[in-house]
Design a protein around this motif. Structure first.
Motif, short mmCIF file in Angstrom:
data_model
loop_
_atom_site.label_atom_id
_atom_site.label_comp_id
_atom_site.label_asym_id
_atom_site.label_seq_id
_atom_site.Cartn_x
_atom_site.Cartn_y
_atom_site.Cartn_z
N GLY A 198 28.10 29.74 -0.88
CA GLY A 198 28.73 29.40 -2.13
C GLY A 198 30.22 29.21 -2.06
N ILE A 199 30.88 29.89 -1.12
CA ILE A 199 32.34 29.76 -1.02
C ILE A 199 32.77 28.92 0.17
N ALA A 200 31.83 28.53 1.04
CA ALA A 200 32.20 27.82 2.27
C ALA A 200 32.92 26.51 1.97
N SER A 201 32.49 25.80 0.93
CA SER A 201 33.10 24.50 0.64
C SER A 201 34.55 24.60 0.17
N ALA A 202 34.97 25.79 -0.27
CA ALA A 202 36.34 25.95 -0.77
C ALA A 202 37.35 26.11 0.36
N PHE A 203 36.88 26.36 1.58
CA PHE A 203 37.78 26.62 2.70
C PHE A 203 37.62 25.52 3.75
N PRO A 204 38.71 24.83 4.11
CA PRO A 204 38.63 23.86 5.21
C PRO A 204 38.40 24.58 6.53
N GLN A 205 37.91 23.85 7.53
CA GLN A 205 37.61 24.44 8.82
C GLN A 205 38.54 23.89 9.89
N ALA A 206 38.79 24.72 10.91
CA ALA A 206 39.53 24.27 12.08
C ALA A 206 38.62 23.35 12.91
N PRO A 207 39.20 22.49 13.75
CA PRO A 207 38.36 21.58 14.56
C PRO A 207 37.34 22.32 15.40
N THR A 208 37.72 23.45 15.98
CA THR A 208 36.82 24.26 16.80
C THR A 208 37.12 25.73 16.55
N PRO A 209 36.16 26.64 16.84
CA PRO A 209 36.46 28.06 16.71
C PRO A 209 37.62 28.51 17.58
N SER A 210 37.74 27.95 18.79
CA SER A 210 38.87 28.34 19.65
C SER A 210 40.20 27.93 19.06
N ALA A 211 40.23 26.78 18.35
CA ALA A 211 41.46 26.37 17.68
C ALA A 211 41.83 27.36 16.58
N ALA A 212 40.82 27.89 15.88
CA ALA A 212 41.09 28.89 14.85
C ALA A 212 41.64 30.17 15.47
N VAL A 213 41.09 30.58 16.62
CA VAL A 213 41.59 31.79 17.28
C VAL A 213 43.03 31.60 17.74
N ARG A 214 43.33 30.41 18.29
CA ARG A 214 44.71 30.14 18.71
C ARG A 214 45.66 30.18 17.52
N ALA A 215 45.21 29.69 16.37
CA ALA A 215 46.05 29.75 15.17
C ALA A 215 46.30 31.19 14.76
N LEU A 216 45.29 32.04 14.87
CA LEU A 216 45.48 33.46 14.57
C LEU A 216 46.45 34.11 15.54
N ASP A 217 46.36 33.72 16.81
CA ASP A 217 47.28 34.29 17.80
C ASP A 217 48.73 33.92 17.52
N ARG A 218 48.94 32.77 16.89
CA ARG A 218 50.30 32.33 16.56
C ARG A 218 50.73 32.76 15.17
N SER A 219 49.92 33.56 14.52
CA SER A 219 50.17 33.88 13.11
C SER A 219 51.45 34.70 12.95
N HIS A 220 52.15 34.40 11.88
CA HIS A 220 53.35 35.14 11.49
C HIS A 220 53.30 35.31 9.98
N TYR A 221 53.27 36.55 9.53
CA TYR A 221 53.08 36.83 8.11
C TYR A 221 54.42 37.06 7.42
N THR A 222 54.55 36.41 6.28
CA THR A 222 55.71 36.56 5.42
C THR A 222 55.22 36.93 4.03
N ARG A 223 56.13 36.99 3.09
CA ARG A 223 55.72 37.31 1.72
C ARG A 223 54.83 36.22 1.13
N LEU A 224 54.85 35.02 1.72
CA LEU A 224 54.03 33.93 1.20
C LEU A 224 52.56 34.07 1.57
N ASN A 225 52.28 34.61 2.75
CA ASN A 225 50.88 34.68 3.19
C ASN A 225 50.45 36.09 3.58
N ALA A 226 51.22 37.12 3.21
CA ALA A 226 50.85 38.48 3.59
C ALA A 226 49.51 38.90 3.00
#
Length: 412
Positions: A198-226
């Motif tokens: 039911g909620i899957a369509s509301a979230f875009p997907q990364a090209p591959t799961p490994s690309a999503a993991v690499r994005a998490l590894d580069r994550s930097h949290y600020t007040r905008l996305n904490a």
């Protein structure tokens, strides 16, 4: 995809598989997991014997769905509380009513991800400026001069433009879309799968799961996305197959699944327990284990160094200087049998390397279902006491907050 046969076992238990239940690809993946110490695959005359180590979770093979439930230390209804405590993320409300049953530990994590994603949808997904390249009949955004001159050769009926619009198709949301897709492949609960769909369509997907993991590894949290941090924590568990950078030194599983090594979880729990237990009394954790740790030189090969799982600095009484207390987490049944000689030798080394010379001491912390426990080992030699090892059993049926208060009273 054909229905998989479900195989249920607990930590350190063994399941028997028929020869035709494992494909050659399954055998290769299980051998890779065996090399990492997650389980053992043993051939016998009737097929295969699959033995779980100190690992819980779900493993999806071509013809078999293996569910490994926690049997030793942490009961199913408490597993999410202790996991959330180790990860430093809020305990999901679903964990209070969700026990580890036939659907396994993967459904616990998937339900936690679902809860956080639903919260983000209620609050509104984060948007950011995304660059898009397109061909338009009128000028929008910026004209792509290079593309216009090399592809349209000066014609102005169609314009190559670059636009910058605020969209939800950003990495904060992409990793959650990829994690939801991974959760759908792991869960066997129809209600949970329906809610995830039911909620899957509301979230875009990364090209591959490994690309999503690499994005998490580069994550930097600020007040905008904490506010995304808890959802990303559960997403990382699903995308890495149980290997969380904040929790484990893990490279993900080679088979589809969600496996969590319990010794690594227990080490993370003990590090947070000890740190929070002594902070009200002025103690603190020594980052990095006090420099380079204990080193071994002069042997063949490289210099080796080892450190305790946690090193605490405790304030001295009156005007006395602070002291160091090494603590090691042991995911072992030390509520049922004595401390091994190897662990005694290890803790004696820590006490000699870190503790005060006039009072050498160290601490072992192990899980103990049902009640807290404390005993003291005194190691003596011909010239007197070599060291004292305190063996503390943490009641994993209690809440982490109750365990923190108890261990603080012991270490004070």
């Amino acid at each position: 995809m054909p229905d998989r046969t479900s195989v249920q076992l607990g930590e350190y238990e063994t399941a028997v598989l028929e020869p035709d239940q494992l494909t050659p690809r399954d055998i290769d993946r299980l051998h890779a997991l065996q090399a990492r110490g997650c389980l053992d695959l043993i051939p016998d005359r009737t097929g295969w014997r699959l033995k779980a180590d100190a690992t819980v979770g779900v493993l999806l093979l071509d013809r078999v769905r293996v569910v490994i439930s926690p049997k030793f230390a942490i009961p199913g209804e408490q597993l999410m509380s202790w996991l959330a405590y180790a990860l430093g993320t809020p305990v999901p409300a679903t964990a209070r009513r969700w026990a580890t049953g036939p659907d396994g530990y993967a459904d616990l994590v998937a339900s936690a991800l679902l809860e956080e994603c639903e919260r983000l949808l209620r609050e509104g997904l984060r948007r950011d400026y995304v660059c898009r390249r397109s061909v338009e009949p009128v000028l929008r955004g910026r004209l792509d001069v290079v593309a216009q001159t090399t592809r349209r050769y000066g014609q102005l009926d169609q314009l190559h433009v670059r636009t910058f619009d605020r969209e939800t198709d950003i990495w904060d949301n992409r990793v959650l879309g990829s994690a939801i897709k991974a959760a759908l492949g792991l869960t066997s609960s129809p209600d949970l799968a329906r809610a995830l769909h039911g909620i899957a369509s509301a979230f875009p997907q990364a090209p591959t799961p490994s690309a999503a993991v690499r994005a998490l590894d580069r994550s930097h949290y600020t007040r905008l996305n904490a506010r995304y941090r808890p959802a990303h924590t559960w997403a990382r568990l699903l995308l890495c197959g149980g290997g969380v950078t904040d929790l484990l030194s893990d490279h993900g599983t080679t088979a589809d699944g969600l496996l969590l090594p319990m010794p690594a979880l227990w080490e993370a729990v003990v590090r947070r327990l000890g740190t929070e237990a002594v902070s009200p009394y002025g103690g603190h954790a020594v980052l990095g284990g006090s420099g380079i740790g204990i080193t071994v030189r002069g042997d063949l090969g490289n210099i080796s160094a080892f450190r305790p799982d946690l090193l605490l600095s405790l304030p001295g009484h009156d005007e006395a200087p602070s002291t160091l207390l090494p603590i090691d987490a042991k995911y072992k049944r030390y509520d049922c049998h004595g401390v091994s000689a190897a662990d005694v030798h290890q803790l004696l080394t820590y006490s000699c390397g870190y503790a005060a010379a006039d009072a050498p001491g160290a601490v072992i912390v192990h899980p103990q279902p049902g009640s807290h426990a404390r005993r003291t080992l005194q190691v003596c030699g011909p010239r007197g006491v070599l060291g004292v090892i305190h063996v503390l059993g943490i009641n994993t049926h209690a809440t982490p907050e109750q365990a923190t208060a108890w261990i603080g009273s012991v270490l004070r």
